[in-house]
Each structure stands twice: as C-alpha cells, then as structure tokens.
Scaffold this motif. Structure first.
Motif, mmCIF file in Angstrom:
data_model
loop_
_atom_site.group_PDB
_atom_site.id
_atom_site.type_symbol
_atom_site.label_atom_id
_atom_site.label_comp_id
_atom_site.label_asym_id
_atom_site.label_seq_id
_atom_site.Cartn_x
_atom_site.Cartn_y
_atom_site.Cartn_z
ATOM 1 N N SER A 167 -2.082 -0.523 6.664
ATOM 2 C CA SER A 167 -2.714 0.434 7.578
ATOM 3 C C SER A 167 -3.189 -0.276 8.771
ATOM 4 N N ALA A 168 -3.597 0.337 9.844
ATOM 5 C CA ALA A 168 -4.269 -0.416 11.018
ATOM 6 C C ALA A 168 -5.774 -0.454 10.396
ATOM 7 N N GLU B 259 3.937 -6.849 13.317
ATOM 8 C CA GLU B 259 4.259 -5.500 13.634
ATOM 9 C C GLU B 259 5.871 -5.285 13.959
ATOM 10 N N THR C 265 2.474 -2.126 10.273
ATOM 11 C CA THR C 265 2.099 -0.731 9.683
ATOM 12 C C THR C 265 3.574 -0.144 9.581
ATOM 13 N N THR D 227 6.637 2.769 9.381
ATOM 14 C CA THR D 227 7.082 3.905 10.109
ATOM 15 C C THR D 227 7.599 4.991 9.270
ATOM 16 N N GLU E 256 -6.365 2.032 4.818
ATOM 17 C CA GLU E 256 -7.484 1.904 5.333
ATOM 18 C C GLU E 256 -8.778 2.395 4.267
ATOM 19 N N THR F 127 1.562 9.856 11.835
ATOM 20 C CA THR F 127 0.720 8.734 12.684
ATOM 21 C C THR F 127 -0.225 8.575 11.695
ATOM 22 N N ASN G 55 0.898 6.600 8.483
ATOM 23 C CA ASN G 55 1.395 5.515 8.928
ATOM 24 C C ASN G 55 0.056 4.367 8.906
ATOM 25 N N THR G 56 -0.933 4.884 9.938
ATOM 26 C CA THR G 56 -1.861 3.860 10.414
ATOM 27 C C THR G 56 -2.879 3.697 9.376
#
Ligand SMILES: [Zn+2]
Length: 563
Positions: free
Chosen positions: A3-4, A104, A139, A141, A232, A259, A262-263
């Motif tokens: 994740s971010a 990325e 991350t 997609t 996360e 989103t 993904n993140t």
C-alpha cells in the motif's frame, strides 16, 4: 507489493544509501517518468545524502557546471546513481548496471517508446553482473494488468506475521478483522480483532505488535526472488481508525473503492469482467456526419478485418489526449480468396482522403492496418510496397505492448517467393482491449473520449462489447486473465477499433506532447482566413488544391511527422 504509507520510497532510499556507503557499484533508479525521477532525486535522495552522517560528502552537491553530478546522475567512489524515467527509453538501455531499482512499476507505460517493456529493458542492463540486485516496488493496480502483482506471483510471497497482545498467537493483518460498527465504535476508533482469541486489540498496541513480527514466506522455493507484501494496517503512521475512515469515504463508488483497495490494502483491484452495456453506450452517440473529419481529430488511422466472404473496415480520428472519433466504416463483400475486385476496393479505401468541411485540406489514413490472421499470403502481398498500409497480427499476452517490433515475412505471390517481402506488426490485443473497454466505461460515466455517430446501430455496439476478461488458472497454478468472446457474438467492430488504436500507437501519438499536437493542428486545421480580395482567395484555393494533389496532405511525413 504494498500500500501507500508504509515506507516504500524510504526502502528505495535506504537501498541507495547502502550501496553508496557499503557496497559501491553502478545504480539505475527508474521512476515512472523523467519528471518524477527528478523530483525523487531532489526531494528524497538529496536530503538523505545531505543529512545522513554516513553519506555526507560522498556525493558532491549538484552544480550546473559539474557534469559528474547532476539531478539525474550522481557519482560516488566506486559507482554512480543514474535516475531515469520509464517513459524515456534512451535512459533504460545503455551502460551495464549492477543495482536496478524500479519504483512504482505499475505506473510505467506499457512500452518505453517503441522499445518494449521498460521493466525488462532496465533489468537487461544488469545481465552481466553475477552479483546484481533488482528491486521492484509498487502499489498494485488492476488484477491481471499489474506488473507488481505478476512479480509477486513469481516470488516466495512473504507476509509479515505479528503476535496478538492478548493471546500471543501470530497472524497477518487483514482488513476483514478491522472492526468498528460491529462493536459499536465510530470508524475513527476502529480496533483489530484477533483471529485466534477474538479479543479486540486497541490501536495503540500496533507498535508493540510490529516490533515483535517476522516475515514468513507463503510460497518458499529455491531460486525464487524474495517478495514482500505490506498493507496500510501495518503502517506506523496510520491508525486502523484512519484507514476505516478512508474506507467509509471510498466505498460509495467503484472508482474511489478501487483507489482505496490499491493504496490502503496494497492489493490489485478486481475489475468486473463484464463487457460495458451496449444499451447505455448507445445513449452516448453524437450527432456528427460519418465520412467527415470531426473537429478535434488531427490524425487518422484505419483497420481492415479480412473474412472469407467480406472485408470489414473502419477509420478512426485521433486528437489530443487520444480522444477518438469513428470517422468512417464499411464492408466490402466478395470472395476474398479469388475476387481481385475486393482487394481493389480495399486499396481505394486505404487511399481515400477525408475532409473536415467542404473546403479545407483532406488526407487519408496516416496508418492503415490489415489483419493477416486469415489469408495471410494475400494480406502480405496487398501490404507489400504500400506506404502507410501494414500487415498486423493480434497477440493475446497481458504484458505485450500495444504494438510490438515488426518481423519480416516471406511472401508468396504468383508462384514467386519474395524473401522478407513485408513487415508483420504484432498487436498486443490485451492492452488494446483494456484501453477500449476503459474508454467505453468512462463514456458511460459521462467522460466521453470515444465518440460514435448516430449512424452506429445496435449491432455495432453489440460487436464492440462482444468480449470479456475471464479469469483462468494456468498450469503453474498462477491465476491469469484473458479476453474471451461472449457466446456466438461477432466482434469485428471491437477488432477494428483495437487495430486502429494500435496504428495510433504505431504513429507515436501516445508520446505526443501538447506542443506536438499544436504543430499537427497548425498543419491540419487551417486558420480561418481574413477577408481578402477575390483574386487572392482564388490563388490560395488553387495553391491548396495543388498541394493536395501533390500529396502535401502528408507533407509532414517528409518533415518527420507521424512516424
Ligand atoms: Zn489473540
């Protein structure tokens, strides 16, 4: 794959710092674009080099006159760091590199210019080093379209196991066990429910758990690269409550949910395999005449699909941002094997000039593809020696570029074999169909980038939406995706737009800058003329007609246009 917000970029920074301080060698850092590469160099790498005692002074400050050390190239004792964008193929394929760090990767273009997959290009540079190290982070997609997911699938798949503060049993952190409404808490106070003792773990125990965790491989095996996944829920900088609040905000729409998946979860999004609904697409038809170049379209590409008893063809127009219009389409009936008139008619179609209005310059398709899947010798013979007409062949692999490198083919024509008589262009139909379907879905949502005129009927739309992405299991056990035909549906119109899109990629339109589009517009959309004496108007009209006759509609080609 992560994740971010879990320190992905910091990991990359640390890897660079380690190389400089402990194990010097040439390093290539690839970011999705050159601009992002420069930003990473200035905002992340430079402060680390400046502020880490172990690194301070090992790399000189960039100076404009010092070619050794620039934003994109930093030299240190025993090595250097070169920073490039995945969109700039020249930077990806030159000197040998021992450390290849790819950041990325799911945001990289499908192809670096016409050179192919940027990840493979970069990794190739390390081929000669026995002690090479390749680091790939991203991350994810879309499922089936995610590079990092593909790499993860080949790795030993390590996840981070943490102990429960109540019972001590270890587990990985998953979103399904984050609880708030079910236990009467607001999302911002979400807790984690242990999968063993079912106690509710308060957010402030996360640090304790992280400190006692360990990586465990789910798919161990010798020779496999090490793969690591983090979401996360492990982030030291984000509480479970913050993740839950984000989820509540995102869950309303598929786009924001995607989103978030993904993140926040660091997992690829499972796109629905169904084709877009043709009924909804038909509502988006526009009132413009077929056979004319619509405003905004600056380049034209065509595609022909050869069947036994007919050739179907279509011409599409392309504008800035790859906005796209159906310009013309048709069917040439006749026996394609024996009837030369069919091919003469196709020849006329590939040379047919289209116009914007009644006056104005006209031009034919800048590139015209002819699918060689059926009657390939005949198609090769047709394409041979024709400028702007290309024999094509669809290839289904998910990682292939929209248009690949062409291969020379022998053609047999009237009893003679011509060695390497024609180039065959491979089309990456997976990526092309993903583009078409994403554009069709966007159109349903009101963001119309693909335009069709009222002339398009129900059959046209049924063909356009005749395929779906199916999930299949390969012999290796890896889940994969492939495009499949809906039962008994003809799909010519989908094949035609796919081919026309590939020809747009062949022309290099994907890489056009706004300036390049502006130049093309200046060439193909004449400025409205000031009112001039009749004699001048007549002279200009004659000049335009003469230019058009001489083929100056394609004069740009001589200046390097649309190659
Ligand atoms: Zn427990």
């Amino acid at each position: 794959m992560s994740s971010a917000q879990v320190g992905k970029t910091e990991l990359l920074n640390n890897a660079c710092g380690f190389v400089i301080d402990q194990d010097p060698g040439p390093v290539l850092v690839v970011q999705p674009t050159t601009d992002l590469g420069k930003a990473w160099s200035k905002d992340r790498l430079a402060p680390m080099l400046r502020d880490s005692p172990a690194l301070r002074g090992k790399v000189a400050e960039p100076r404009s006159r010092d070619s050794e050390n620039t934003v994109q190239h930093k030299k240190f004792a025993g090595g250097h760091i070169t920073i490039v964008g995945a969109n700039a193929p020249s930077g990806l394929a030159s000197r040998p590199i021992r450390f290849v760090f790819l950041d990325e990767v799911d945001r990289y273009p499908i192809s670096a210019g016409s050179e192919g997959d940027p990840v493979s290009l970069a990794i190739k540079r390390a081929a000669t080093f026995w002690n090479r190290k390749v680091l790939i982070v991203s991350t994810p997609t879309l499922v089936g379209r995610s590079r990092i997911e593909a790499e993860w699938a080949l790795s030993d798949q390590r996840r981070y196991w943490v102990p429960c503060p109540f019972c001590g049993a270890v587990q990985t952190l998953v979103w399904q066990r984050v609880k708030f409404r079910e236990v009467g808490l607001p999302p911002e106070e979400a807790v984690y429910q242990c999968e063993h003792c079912e106690e509710l773990i308060p957010a402030h125990r996360k640090g304790w758990m992280l400190a006692r965790g360990e990586w465990r491989a789910e798919a161990p095996g010798s020779g496999k690269p090490a793969g690591f996944h983090l979401n996360e829920l492990y982030s030291p900088w984000r509480s479970w409550g913050e993740t839950a609040v984000d989820f509540m905000a995102a869950k309303g729409s598929p786009n924001t949910l995607r989103t978030w998946i993904n993140t926040a979860l660091g997992e690829p999004f499972e796109e629905k395999g169904e084709a877009p609904e043709w009924e909804k697409l038909m509502l988006r038809r526009e009132d413009y005449p077929i056979g004319r170049i619509p405003d905004g379209a600056l380049a034209l590409t065509g595609m022909a699909d050869v069947q036994k008893n007919r050739i179907e063809w279509a011409v599409y127009g392309w504008g800035e941002g790859l906005e796209c219009w159906l310009v013309d389409r048709g069917v040439i009936h006749g026996d394609t094997e024996s009837d030369d008139k069919v091919w003469a008619a196709l020849s006329e179609v590939t040379r047919r000039a289209y116009h914007r209005g009644d006056d104005g310059p006209g031009w034919p398709a800048d590139a015209f593809g002819v699918d060689s899947g059926f009657l390939s010798p005949r198609v090769y013979a047709f394409c041979r020696g024709r400028e702007r007409v290309f024999a094509t062949d669809g290839r289904p692999g998910p990682m292939l570029p929209m248009i690949g490198r062409p291969a020379p083919q022998d053609i047999t024509w009237q009893g003679k074999t011509v060695k390497s008589g024609v180039l065959l262009w491979p089309l990456g139909t997976f990526a092309l169909k993903v583009w078409v379907y994403a554009s069709l879905r966007a159109a349903i949502d009101g963001n119309v980038k693909l335009h069709f005129p009222m002339q398009c009927d129900r059959e046209f739309y049924e063909q356009m939406t005749a395929e779906y992405l199916a999930e299949v299991e390969r012999r290796t056990g890896i889940m994969d995706r492939e495009w499949r035909l809906l039962k008994n549906r003809p799909n010519e119109q989908l094949d035609l737009i796919v081919g026309a899109r590939a020809m747009a990629a062949k022309l290099g339109l994907d890489r056009y800058t706004p300036e390049r589009w502006a130049e093309l517009r200046a060439m193909r959309v004449p400025e409205p003329k000031p009112i001039a004496p009749a004699s001048v108007v007549v002279a200009e009209a004659a000049a335009v007609a003469e230019a058009s006759r001489r083929g100056a509609y394609f004069g740009g080609r001589r200046q390097g246009w649309l190659r």
